[in-house]
Design a protein around this motif. Structure first.
Motif, PDB file in Angstrom:
ATOM      1  N   PHE A   1      10.274 -15.359 -24.642  1.00  7.66           N
ATOM      2  CA  PHE A   1      10.331 -13.960 -24.201  1.00  7.66           C
ATOM      3  C   PHE A   1       8.913 -13.378 -24.122  1.00  7.66           C
TER       4      PHE A   1
ATOM      5  N   LYS B   1       7.141 -14.862 -21.144  1.00  9.65           N
ATOM      6  CA  LYS B   1       7.712 -14.418 -19.869  1.00  9.65           C
ATOM      7  C   LYS B   1       7.188 -13.038 -19.479  1.00  9.65           C
TER       8      LYS B   1
ATOM      9  N   SER C   1      15.401  -6.282 -16.340  1.00  9.09           N
ATOM     10  CA  SER C   1      15.478  -7.712 -16.683  1.00  9.09           C
ATOM     11  C   SER C   1      14.931  -7.939 -18.087  1.00  9.09           C
TER      12      SER C   1
ATOM     13  N   ARG D   1      17.519  -6.437 -20.568  1.00 12.36           N
ATOM     14  CA  ARG D   1      18.688  -7.322 -20.700  1.00 12.36           C
ATOM     15  C   ARG D   1      18.348  -8.540 -21.558  1.00 12.36           C
ATOM     16  N   ASP D   2      17.204  -9.140 -21.310  1.00 11.66           N
ATOM     17  CA  ASP D   2      16.788 -10.306 -22.112  1.00 11.66           C
ATOM     18  C   ASP D   2      16.682  -9.917 -23.590  1.00 11.66           C
TER      19      ASP D   2
ATOM     20  N   TYR E   1      20.030  -9.517 -25.180  1.00 12.81           N
ATOM     21  CA  TYR E   1      20.630 -10.831 -25.437  1.00 12.81           C
ATOM     22  C   TYR E   1      20.021 -11.475 -26.685  1.00 12.81           C
TER      23      TYR E   1
END
Lengths: 247, 52
Positions: free
Chosen positions: A85, A88, A111, A114-115, A118
């Protein structure tokens, strides 16, 4: 005539190969399982009941065991997820409550959010943001629109020594000037990277007047009329600001 | 009597299922083994009682 006891013993015997299939052979664990299965005595129902109860309780313990145990068992795997993460989104911790990140062209703030949502389940054992906000933001272009070019954000989530200034005066001094979508994105990036709250448990304000508060998860409150007039301390809100990253 | 035997058979099958579940569970090997060893002790205690 079928002999239930013999049938049970046969099924006990059949159980061993299935365990071997699952966990492989030669392990201490498999030996213990095989030993237990062959030791079970159909004539001793009381013992069977106790074993059944013990395993049921044990499995409940597995499902409800402390987060610390889970994190310890999966430390390497979870750390890999966290690092993935961070890479990214190029998350950089710039200070105690300061974070920088980069959304590459084509990525959206949503995005990252959301990551984070999660990963928070595994990394922190809780939600990163209340679900109804996610539902709302996924229809909000400020959150969902992919950035055309790489976008770097750097935010101070806990501005200290802010005087008792009304909102307008604060804005002129470059605090409380952060868009809600950027504030949420930065908060989520900091949360996953550090496990901490970018706002240091305080309620803060975004430019569009919304108030962001961190409790068990990120919560956004609609602005009230008094938010416009009250100074930072009187309204109980701390200030945030965009910052320049050190070169 | 027949009904009783069926109950025992079901009980053993349930134990087998729980062991399957335990082996696949998200739990350390050492803790799984400790649980199984504890179950073995229960069975061994039962056998001692029967002998006495």
């Amino acid at each position: 005539m079928i002999n239930p006891a013999a049938t049970a013993q046969q099924q006990i015997g059949e159980a061993v190969p299935s365990f071997q299939t699952v966990v492989g052979t030669g392990t201490k664990l498999l030996s213990a399982v095989a030993e237990l299965m062959s030791a079970l005595d159909p004539s001793d129902e009381a013992a069977l009941q106790r074993v059944h109860g013990l395993l049921s309780d044990g499995l409940r313990g597995v499902q409800g065991r402390p987060l610390a145990d889970y994190l310890e068992d999966h430390r390497d795997y979870l750390e890999g997820l966290r690092q993935g993460f961070i890479e990214k989104y190029d998350v950089r911790i710039l200070g105690a409550f300061q974070v920088g990140l980069t959304l590459k062209a084509g990525m959206s703030r949503m995005s990252l959010i959301r990551d984070a949502a999660y990963l928070a389940q595994d990394l922190l054992g809780r939600h990163s943001v209340y679900g109804w906000h996610l539902e709302k933001w996924k229809k909000d272009s400020a959150f969902c629109t992919p950035v055309a070019d790489d976008l770097t954000l750097a935010i101070d989530g806990y501005v200290k020594n802010v005087s008792r200034l009304p909102r307008v005066a604060r804005a002129s001094r470059g605090v409380s000037n952060v868009e809600l979508c950027d504030l949420v994105t930065a908060h989520q990036a900091f949360l996953i990277a550090t496990g901490k709250d970018l706002f240091n448990t305080r309620t803060v304000r975004a430019r569009d007047g919304a108030v962001v508060h961190f409790g068990l998860a990120l919560l956004v409150r609609e602005p009230s009329a008094s938010d416009e007039l009250l100074p930072v301390r009187e309204s109980g809100n701390r200030a945030v600001r965009y910052i320049q990253e050190p070169v | 009597m027949e009904n009783k035997k069926e109950q025992v058979t079901d009980l053993i099958l349930e134990i087998r299922e729980k062991l399957d579940e335990l082996l696949l569970a998200d739990f350390s090997e050492a803790n799984k083994e400790a649980l199984i060893r504890q179950a073995l002790e229960i069975v061994e205690e039962g056998k001692k009682r029967t002998v006495q």
